[in-house]
Design an enzyme around this catalytic site. Structure first.
Site, short mmCIF file in Angstrom:
data_model
loop_
_atom_site.label_atom_id
_atom_site.label_comp_id
_atom_site.label_asym_id
_atom_site.label_seq_id
_atom_site.Cartn_x
_atom_site.Cartn_y
_atom_site.Cartn_z
N MET A 149 -8.55 8.33 0.02
CA MET A 149 -9.50 8.83 1.01
C MET A 149 -9.74 10.28 0.90
SD MET A 149 -6.97 6.94 4.11
CE MET A 149 -6.42 5.51 4.09
N HIS A 170 -8.28 1.26 -4.07
CA HIS A 170 -9.04 1.11 -2.93
C HIS A 170 -9.82 2.27 -2.59
CE1 HIS A 170 -9.57 -0.02 1.63
NE2 HIS A 170 -10.67 0.36 1.27
N MET A 223 -11.26 -5.80 5.51
CA MET A 223 -10.59 -4.75 6.15
C MET A 223 -10.22 -5.62 7.44
SD MET A 223 -9.97 -2.10 4.33
CE MET A 223 -9.05 -1.23 5.71
N SER A 256 0.69 -1.30 0.03
CA SER A 256 -0.07 -0.05 0.03
C SER A 256 0.98 1.14 -0.05
CB SER A 256 -0.78 0.06 1.37
OG SER A 256 -1.29 1.36 1.25
N ASP A 258 -6.50 -6.41 4.27
CA ASP A 258 -5.82 -5.26 4.24
C ASP A 258 -5.94 -4.68 5.75
OD1 ASP A 258 -5.01 -2.43 3.80
OD2 ASP A 258 -6.63 -2.21 2.51
N ASP A 287 -4.71 3.74 -2.02
CA ASP A 287 -5.66 4.06 -1.18
C ASP A 287 -6.21 5.42 -1.18
OD1 ASP A 287 -6.14 1.64 0.74
OD2 ASP A 287 -3.89 2.06 1.39
N MET A 342 -12.07 5.07 -0.72
CA MET A 342 -12.63 5.27 0.57
C MET A 342 -13.12 6.60 0.50
SD MET A 342 -9.74 3.43 3.04
CE MET A 342 -8.42 3.58 1.59
N HIS A 401 -1.16 -1.26 -4.28
CA HIS A 401 -2.57 -1.06 -3.75
C HIS A 401 -2.51 0.67 -3.35
CE1 HIS A 401 -6.14 -1.91 -1.13
NE2 HIS A 401 -5.69 -0.89 -0.26
C1 DX5 Z 1 -6.06 1.69 5.55
C2 DX5 Z 1 -5.75 1.46 4.14
C3 DX5 Z 1 -4.65 0.27 4.20
C4 DX5 Z 1 -3.54 0.88 4.86
C5 DX5 Z 1 -2.72 -0.49 5.32
O1 DX5 Z 1 -7.23 2.14 5.61
O2 DX5 Z 1 -6.84 0.80 3.35
O3 DX5 Z 1 -4.32 -0.18 3.02
O4 DX5 Z 1 -2.57 1.22 3.93
O5 DX5 Z 1 -1.78 0.07 6.17
P1 DX5 Z 1 -0.91 -0.91 7.06
O6 DX5 Z 1 -0.37 -2.22 6.03
O7 DX5 Z 1 0.14 -0.08 7.63
O8 DX5 Z 1 -2.09 -1.29 8.03
ZN ZN Z 2 -6.29 -0.24 1.45
#
Ligand code: DX5
Ligand code: ZN
Length: 225
Positions: free
Chosen positions: A41, A71, A142, A12, A180, A39, A73, A37
């Site tokens: 947000m 991903h 998750m 990620s 994840d 992310d 969010m 990956h």
């Molecule tokens: C959290 C993200 C993850 C995050 C995971 O909301 O969706 O992808 O980057 O990070 P680690 O591996 O550090 O828990």
């Molecule tokens: Zn993620």
């Protein structure tokens, strides 16, 4: 799980050095990562703000052609899907809570040529999965509450993986099962044993000094799973 399904390790980029993002991605790919990956947000669906389609577009223009596992969010989510399709997303995963019309949103992803994924937060019932499983190519469980890297793995996620695996195995198609949050070399085998085949790891990889050694340690643990 089908024996032919390879394990995928998905760093990620949330934990990467954003000032040199393209180089960080090339480094983890050279270190043995399978997919990246990405992310996204929005400080609304989750309490953090990251990167959008322009960043993905720039990475593609810079020649990064790996599988991009986006991903989302964000809420509302539909309007951004076209932008991520245009930017070069391969997989686009969404949370059921982020859309009023889940069937429509998953169909938008498929019709746009990407693989749709569905993401379940730690307290989201898996019940809707049976209703839409024919529309998706990936289920993401998750194992932390979404929003931040570096959180601790929630142990009850293992039982949720196993339940999702049971539903997936009733299908005649290959659907990936991704985990994840809080994945490290010392718990990745447990996630695999519970049914996961795709492993997101942010802080465990980008927070380490040697990406190749960390990914190799994960693969070694998976080989024993
Ligand atoms: C959290 C993200 C993850 C995050 C995971 O909301 O969706 O992808 O980057 O990070 P680690 O591996 O550090 O828990
Ligand atoms: Zn993620």
């Amino acid at each position: 799980m089908s024996i032919s399904t390879p394990h995928w390790i998905a760093p990620s980029i949330l934990s990467a050095d954003f000032s040199r993002l393209g180089a960080e991605i090339e480094d983890v790919l050279n270190a043995g990562a399978d997919i990246i990956h990405f992310d996204v947000m929005d400080n609304h669906y989750v309490p953090n703000l990251t990167i959008g389609p322009l960043v993905l577009q720039s990475l593609r223009k810079a020649g990064i052609n790996c599988t991009m596992d986006v991903h989302l969010m964000v809420k509302p989510v539909d309007r951004l899907i076209g932008d991520f399709l245009d930017a070069g997303a391969d997989i686009i995963s969404i949370h059921p809570e982020s859309t009023e019309h889940l069937h429509r949103t998953l169909s938008l992803i498929r019709e746009g040529g990407a693989k749709p994924g569905l993401v379940f937060n730690p307290a989201t019932p898996l019940t809707v999965l049976a209703e839409v499983i024919e529309l998706i190519d990936l289920v993401l469980i998750m194992s932390v509450n979404p929003g931040f890297g570096g959180q601790a793995f929630i142990p009850s996620s293992l039982a949720r993986l196993t339940r999702a695996r049971g539903l997936i195995d009733q299908q005649q198609r290959n659907i990936r099962l991704e985990i994840d949050g809080g994945i490290k070399a010392d718990n990745i085998a447990a996630a695999a044993a519970a049914g996961a085949d795709t492993f997101v790891a942010g802080s465990a990889i980008f927070g380490s000094n040697d990406y190749a050694a960390t990914i190799a340690a994960m693969r070694k643990a998976l080989a024993g799973a």
